[in-house]
Design a protein around this motif. Structure first.
Motif, PDB file in Angstrom:
ATOM      1  N   GLU A  24     -48.546  62.730  21.970  1.00 58.15           N
ATOM      2  CA  GLU A  24     -49.963  62.662  21.601  1.00 58.15           C
ATOM      3  C   GLU A  24     -50.450  63.977  20.990  1.00 58.15           C
ATOM      4  O   GLU A  24     -51.384  63.979  20.196  1.00 58.15           O
ATOM      5  N   GLN A  25     -49.825  65.087  21.372  1.00 58.00           N
ATOM      6  CA  GLN A  25     -50.209  66.399  20.850  1.00 58.00           C
ATOM      7  C   GLN A  25     -49.490  66.746  19.550  1.00 58.00           C
ATOM      8  O   GLN A  25     -49.888  67.681  18.852  1.00 58.00           O
ATOM      9  N   ALA A  26     -48.425  66.017  19.246  1.00 61.16           N
ATOM     10  CA  ALA A  26     -47.636  66.302  18.046  1.00 61.16           C
ATOM     11  C   ALA A  26     -48.444  66.001  16.791  1.00 61.16           C
ATOM     12  O   ALA A  26     -49.173  65.007  16.720  1.00 61.16           O
ATOM     13  N   VAL A  27     -48.304  66.869  15.801  1.00 57.63           N
ATOM     14  CA  VAL A  27     -49.004  66.707  14.533  1.00 57.63           C
ATOM     15  C   VAL A  27     -48.026  66.117  13.524  1.00 57.63           C
ATOM     16  O   VAL A  27     -47.037  66.750  13.167  1.00 57.63           O
ATOM     17  N   LEU A  28     -48.296  64.897  13.106  1.00 55.25           N
ATOM     18  CA  LEU A  28     -47.520  64.272  12.033  1.00 55.25           C
ATOM     19  C   LEU A  28     -48.260  64.547  10.729  1.00 55.25           C
ATOM     20  O   LEU A  28     -49.469  64.325  10.636  1.00 55.25           O
ATOM     21  N   GLU A  29     -47.518  65.042   9.745  1.00 60.75           N
ATOM     22  CA  GLU A  29     -48.149  65.377   8.473  1.00 60.75           C
ATOM     23  C   GLU A  29     -47.595  64.496   7.363  1.00 60.75           C
ATOM     24  O   GLU A  29     -46.470  64.009   7.435  1.00 60.75           O
ATOM     25  N   ARG A  30     -48.420  64.315   6.351  1.00 60.14           N
ATOM     26  CA  ARG A  30     -48.028  63.505   5.209  1.00 60.14           C
ATOM     27  C   ARG A  30     -48.316  64.284   3.929  1.00 60.14           C
ATOM     28  O   ARG A  30     -49.144  65.196   3.912  1.00 60.14           O
ATOM     29  N   VAL A  31     -47.593  63.915   2.887  1.00 66.58           N
ATOM     30  CA  VAL A  31     -47.804  64.507   1.568  1.00 66.58           C
ATOM     31  C   VAL A  31     -47.971  63.376   0.564  1.00 66.58           C
ATOM     32  O   VAL A  31     -47.458  62.268   0.771  1.00 66.58           O
ATOM     33  N   PRO A  32     -48.690  63.641  -0.521  1.00 65.50           N
ATOM     34  CA  PRO A  32     -48.815  62.604  -1.549  1.00 65.50           C
ATOM     35  C   PRO A  32     -47.446  62.228  -2.110  1.00 65.50           C
ATOM     36  O   PRO A  32     -46.577  63.089  -2.304  1.00 65.50           O
ATOM     37  N   ASN A  33     -47.261  60.967  -2.354  1.00 65.79           N
ATOM     38  CA  ASN A  33     -46.006  60.461  -2.908  1.00 65.79           C
ATOM     39  C   ASN A  33     -45.970  60.763  -4.407  1.00 65.79           C
ATOM     40  O   ASN A  33     -46.734  60.177  -5.170  1.00 65.79           O
ATOM     41  N   PRO A  34     -45.085  61.663  -4.841  1.00 73.72           N
ATOM     42  CA  PRO A  34     -45.036  61.988  -6.269  1.00 73.72           C
ATOM     43  C   PRO A  34     -44.476  60.846  -7.117  1.00 73.72           C
ATOM     44  O   PRO A  34     -44.585  60.881  -8.338  1.00 73.72           O
ATOM     45  N   GLN A  35     -43.897  59.828  -6.470  1.00 73.66           N
ATOM     46  CA  GLN A  35     -43.379  58.662  -7.187  1.00 73.66           C
ATOM     47  C   GLN A  35     -44.222  57.416  -6.890  1.00 73.66           C
ATOM     48  O   GLN A  35     -43.727  56.288  -6.942  1.00 73.66           O
ATOM     49  N   ALA A  36     -45.494  57.616  -6.540  1.00 71.79           N
ATOM     50  CA  ALA A  36     -46.384  56.484  -6.282  1.00 71.79           C
ATOM     51  C   ALA A  36     -46.347  55.540  -7.479  1.00 71.79           C
ATOM     52  O   ALA A  36     -46.316  55.982  -8.631  1.00 71.79           O
ATOM     53  N   GLY A  37     -46.319  54.260  -7.200  1.00 69.97           N
ATOM     54  CA  GLY A  37     -46.211  53.270  -8.269  1.00 69.97           C
ATOM     55  C   GLY A  37     -44.786  52.809  -8.491  1.00 69.97           C
ATOM     56  O   GLY A  37     -44.558  51.803  -9.160  1.00 69.97           O
ATOM     57  N   THR A  38     -43.815  53.538  -7.942  1.00 70.88           N
ATOM     58  CA  THR A  38     -42.418  53.130  -7.995  1.00 70.88           C
ATOM     59  C   THR A  38     -42.045  52.604  -6.615  1.00 70.88           C
ATOM     60  O   THR A  38     -42.276  53.276  -5.614  1.00 70.88           O
ATOM     61  N   ARG A  39     -41.490  51.413  -6.552  1.00 72.05           N
ATOM     62  CA  ARG A  39     -41.134  50.815  -5.258  1.00 72.05           C
ATOM     63  C   ARG A  39     -39.724  51.260  -4.886  1.00 72.05           C
ATOM     64  O   ARG A  39     -38.771  51.031  -5.632  1.00 72.05           O
TER      65      ARG A  39
END
Length: 155
Positions: A24-39
């Protein structure tokens, strides 16, 4: 999208970071997908995942496989490693660990699709495999089998 833009908001990457004492204390981070639009599919494998039995305090071991089709976000892998490691001293049943990891990632990433397989090693003679996914697997993206055979013991 420049590299600086993608990584500008991260708080753990490239820095000494302590292992969180609790998921619960762990920080999960995300970054923008540089290949957004590609499946495409992304796979994380954690073959040495550990948690604690909430009743006995004894260690439980699993091989986790996480697959997802990113939409706008990617999980930052160091934060994922720290999050998974935070279960090391956390007491929860196999089902709770596996499903809570899948749900937290799905909430953070808002992926097109996500699945997690938790292949737990036996305790008390019974292995438990736990599977969670956010919906049907897309038919038009290559998603390999998770490749973890059912537990066979010595047989």
């Amino acid at each position: 999208m420049s590299r600086d833009d993608i990584y500008s908001g991260l708080t753990q990457l490239g820095k000494a970071t302590e292992i969180p004492s609790d998921p619960e204390q762990a920080v999960l981070e995300r970054v923008p997908n540089p290949q957004a639009g590609t499946r495409y599919a992304v796979r994380f494998t954690a073959p040495e995942f550990t948690s604690l039995c909430p009743m006995t305090g004894q260690p439980d071991f699993a091989h986790l496989v996480i697959d997802y089709l990113p939409a706008g976000w990617l999980v930052e892998s160091k934060s994922l490693k720290l999050y998974l490691t935070s279960f090391r001293n956390h007491g929860a049943f196999h089902e709770d660990c596996t499903v809570s990891i899948g749900r937290r990632l799905a909430e953070l990433l808002e992926p097109e699709w996500l699945r997690i397989g938790g292949y737990w090693y036996p305790r008390g003679g019974i292995p438990i495999d736990v599977f969670y996914q956010t919906g049907p697997a897309p038919a038009d993206v290559w998603i390999p089998d998770q490749g973890v055979p059912s537990y066979r013991g010595r047989g």
